[in-house]
Design an enzyme around this catalytic site. Sequence first.
Site, mmCIF file in Angstrom:
data_model
loop_
_atom_site.group_PDB
_atom_site.id
_atom_site.type_symbol
_atom_site.label_atom_id
_atom_site.label_comp_id
_atom_site.label_asym_id
_atom_site.label_seq_id
_atom_site.Cartn_x
_atom_site.Cartn_y
_atom_site.Cartn_z
ATOM 1 N N LYS A 186 22.709 25.106 16.092
ATOM 2 C CA LYS A 186 23.964 24.452 15.667
ATOM 3 C C LYS A 186 24.917 25.495 15.084
ATOM 4 O O LYS A 186 26.112 25.511 15.388
ATOM 5 C CB LYS A 186 23.687 23.365 14.626
ATOM 6 C CG LYS A 186 22.998 22.112 15.160
ATOM 7 C CD LYS A 186 23.937 21.261 15.995
ATOM 8 C CE LYS A 186 23.327 19.919 16.368
ATOM 9 N NZ LYS A 186 24.097 19.212 17.398
ATOM 10 N N SER A 244 25.517 20.032 12.031
ATOM 11 C CA SER A 244 24.617 19.272 11.154
ATOM 12 C C SER A 244 24.436 19.990 9.815
ATOM 13 O O SER A 244 24.543 21.223 9.744
ATOM 14 C CB SER A 244 23.262 19.158 11.854
ATOM 15 O OG SER A 244 22.268 18.758 10.950
ATOM 16 N N TYR A 280 16.726 24.134 15.492
ATOM 17 C CA TYR A 280 17.851 23.198 15.663
ATOM 18 C C TYR A 280 19.048 23.650 14.829
ATOM 19 O O TYR A 280 20.168 23.775 15.323
ATOM 20 C CB TYR A 280 17.363 21.813 15.250
ATOM 21 C CG TYR A 280 18.404 20.725 15.107
ATOM 22 C CD1 TYR A 280 18.864 20.019 16.220
ATOM 23 C CD2 TYR A 280 18.886 20.369 13.848
ATOM 24 C CE1 TYR A 280 19.791 18.999 16.072
ATOM 25 C CE2 TYR A 280 19.809 19.345 13.692
ATOM 26 C CZ TYR A 280 20.262 18.665 14.810
ATOM 27 O OH TYR A 280 21.179 17.651 14.652
HETATM 28 N N1 LIG Z 1 22.208 11.018 13.744
HETATM 29 C C1 LIG Z 1 22.178 11.915 12.749
HETATM 30 O O1 LIG Z 1 21.689 11.638 11.650
HETATM 31 C C2 LIG Z 1 22.782 13.292 12.963
HETATM 32 C C3 LIG Z 1 22.873 14.153 11.860
HETATM 33 C C4 LIG Z 1 23.421 15.418 12.045
HETATM 34 C C5 LIG Z 1 23.878 15.794 13.308
HETATM 35 N N2 LIG Z 1 23.775 14.938 14.349
HETATM 36 C C6 LIG Z 1 24.235 15.375 15.663
HETATM 37 O O2 LIG Z 1 25.089 14.383 16.210
HETATM 38 C C7 LIG Z 1 24.928 14.328 17.628
HETATM 39 C C8 LIG Z 1 24.612 12.921 18.074
HETATM 40 O O3 LIG Z 1 23.467 12.476 17.393
HETATM 41 P P1 LIG Z 1 22.763 11.092 17.736
HETATM 42 O O4 LIG Z 1 22.124 10.602 16.499
HETATM 43 O O5 LIG Z 1 23.710 10.217 18.486
HETATM 44 O O6 LIG Z 1 21.618 11.603 18.715
HETATM 45 P P2 LIG Z 1 20.995 10.855 19.984
HETATM 46 O O7 LIG Z 1 19.704 11.545 20.268
HETATM 47 O O8 LIG Z 1 20.994 9.379 19.798
HETATM 48 O O9 LIG Z 1 22.063 11.198 21.121
HETATM 49 C C9 LIG Z 1 22.121 12.452 21.745
HETATM 50 C C10 LIG Z 1 22.246 12.191 23.233
HETATM 51 O O10 LIG Z 1 22.287 13.460 23.885
HETATM 52 C C11 LIG Z 1 21.534 13.349 25.071
HETATM 53 N N3 LIG Z 1 21.031 14.679 25.421
HETATM 54 C C12 LIG Z 1 20.255 15.481 24.673
HETATM 55 N N4 LIG Z 1 20.002 16.630 25.330
HETATM 56 C C13 LIG Z 1 20.647 16.539 26.520
HETATM 57 C C14 LIG Z 1 20.774 17.403 27.631
HETATM 58 N N5 LIG Z 1 20.184 18.600 27.646
HETATM 59 N N6 LIG Z 1 21.509 16.983 28.682
HETATM 60 C C15 LIG Z 1 22.121 15.777 28.672
HETATM 61 N N7 LIG Z 1 22.039 14.913 27.644
HETATM 62 C C16 LIG Z 1 21.314 15.294 26.585
HETATM 63 C C17 LIG Z 1 20.399 12.400 24.746
HETATM 64 O O11 LIG Z 1 19.911 11.773 25.915
HETATM 65 C C18 LIG Z 1 21.050 11.418 23.790
HETATM 66 O O12 LIG Z 1 21.495 10.249 24.454
HETATM 67 C C19 LIG Z 1 23.874 15.345 17.961
HETATM 68 O O13 LIG Z 1 24.500 16.559 18.306
HETATM 69 C C20 LIG Z 1 23.128 15.526 16.665
HETATM 70 O O14 LIG Z 1 22.519 16.800 16.592
HETATM 71 C C21 LIG Z 1 23.244 13.682 14.210
#
Ligand SMILES: NC(=O)c1ccc[n+]([C@@H]2O[C@H](COP(=O)([O-])OP(=O)(O)OC[C@H]3O[C@@H](n4cnc5c(N)ncnc54)[C@H](O)[C@@H]3O)[C@@H](O)[C@H]2O)c1
Length: 335
Positions: free
Chosen positions: A152, A120, A148
């Site tokens: 990362k 991220s 966080y």
């Molecule tokens: N959406 C954004 O704007 C954004 C920006 C930068 C980075 N990211 C990264 O991209 C990835 C996906 O993001 P997203 O927006 O789809 O997030 P999200 O929260 O919709 O999806 C993450 C999924 O991981 C699952 N999860 C979390 N911890 C868990 C655990 N300990 N065991 C099993 N499952 C677990 C959650 O249930 C969720 O369904 C993440 O790593 C996030 O940090 C997202």
Amino acid sequence: MTQILITGGGGFIGARLARALLADAAARSAPLHLTLTDQYPLPHDLAAHPQVRGVIGPLADQGDLFASGFDQVYHLASAVSGECEADFELGLRSNLDGTRLLLEGLRRAGNGPRLVFSSSIAVYGPDPGLAMPDPVGDNSLPAPQTSYGTHKLMCEYLIADYTRKGYLDGRSARLMTVAVRPGKPNGAASSFFSGIIREPLAGQEAILPVDLDVAHPVASPTSTVASLMGLMAAPREALPRRLAINLPAVNVTVRQMLDALEKVAGPKVRARVRMQRDERIAAIVANWPRMASSETARQVLGFAGDASFEAIVRQYIDDMRASGMADTALRGLQD
Ligand SMILES: NC(=O)c1ccc[n+]([C@@H]2O[C@H](COP(=O)([O-])OP(=O)(O)OC[C@H]3O[C@@H](n4cnc5c(N)ncnc54)[C@H](O)[C@@H]3O)[C@@H](O)[C@H]2O)c1
């Protein structure tokens, strides 16, 4: 048969990635089997898909699954930034220990899989002794200001080291804030970047907690998924580095976001955004990158990214229509 694992496969990006991988394999008549693991149940279409296996439970329980010999792994499961600030141990357990368990499982499997990790732009920040560059680029020094972002960054380095040792072929992508996120606000401090577009389109008022001049790098879900797939497909020789890369960004101010909303949906829709400064959120956002550049992603790997923020708004509207949610999600367009 290519065996692909997506952790966080039921989440916002994970589910979209899964659908894109299935569509891509179908278009190429390529044999594919997807394993999606998540702590919550999968969306119905994916749970019922014959090429998908769902493994529901926390990452901490999946050590044997991780060692079962996948060809490709997308590691997306992660607690979000707000959760990690509120619960320090949850962040360590989920984002650091969970990744370590995954990497050890892949090492044990011994087949050297490709791994794409969703890092991220939260790895960047203004350290008290070091200003944050503007824009942040692939070679800017990360200085995370949250747990966080710290986890990362630690995972990026672990993945680079496992790659150096030849245990896997890892690639870390620093995602921009992904907008427009459908559904309800998720409590993240960045939630308003989607909310100020999503809520007015649905006919609801949205609160803007920061000034109009706040700038931020964003990307659409579609371009983010395309970049993740492109990073997985890139041959190792095409990647000049083991370190993380920024994915393509649209660098945009809040004012430009609202101008795009007005252009696409009209002044009545824009008027549903009400400015009500929230000092807590404004202070958090002040520590985030205002702009990002993506030299490796764009110039070396050829990732296109999004054309403009206006295109991102139009994509959201098209997605809501295609998924049969226009009646509620786009109610605000009908007045
Ligand atoms: N959406 C954004 O704007 C954004 C920006 C930068 C980075 N990211 C990264 O991209 C990835 C996906 O993001 P997203 O927006 O789809 O997030 P999200 O929260 O919709 O999806 C993450 C999924 O991981 C699952 N999860 C979390 N911890 C868990 C655990 N300990 N065991 C099993 N499952 C677990 C959650 O249930 C969720 O369904 C993440 O790593 C996030 O940090 C997202």
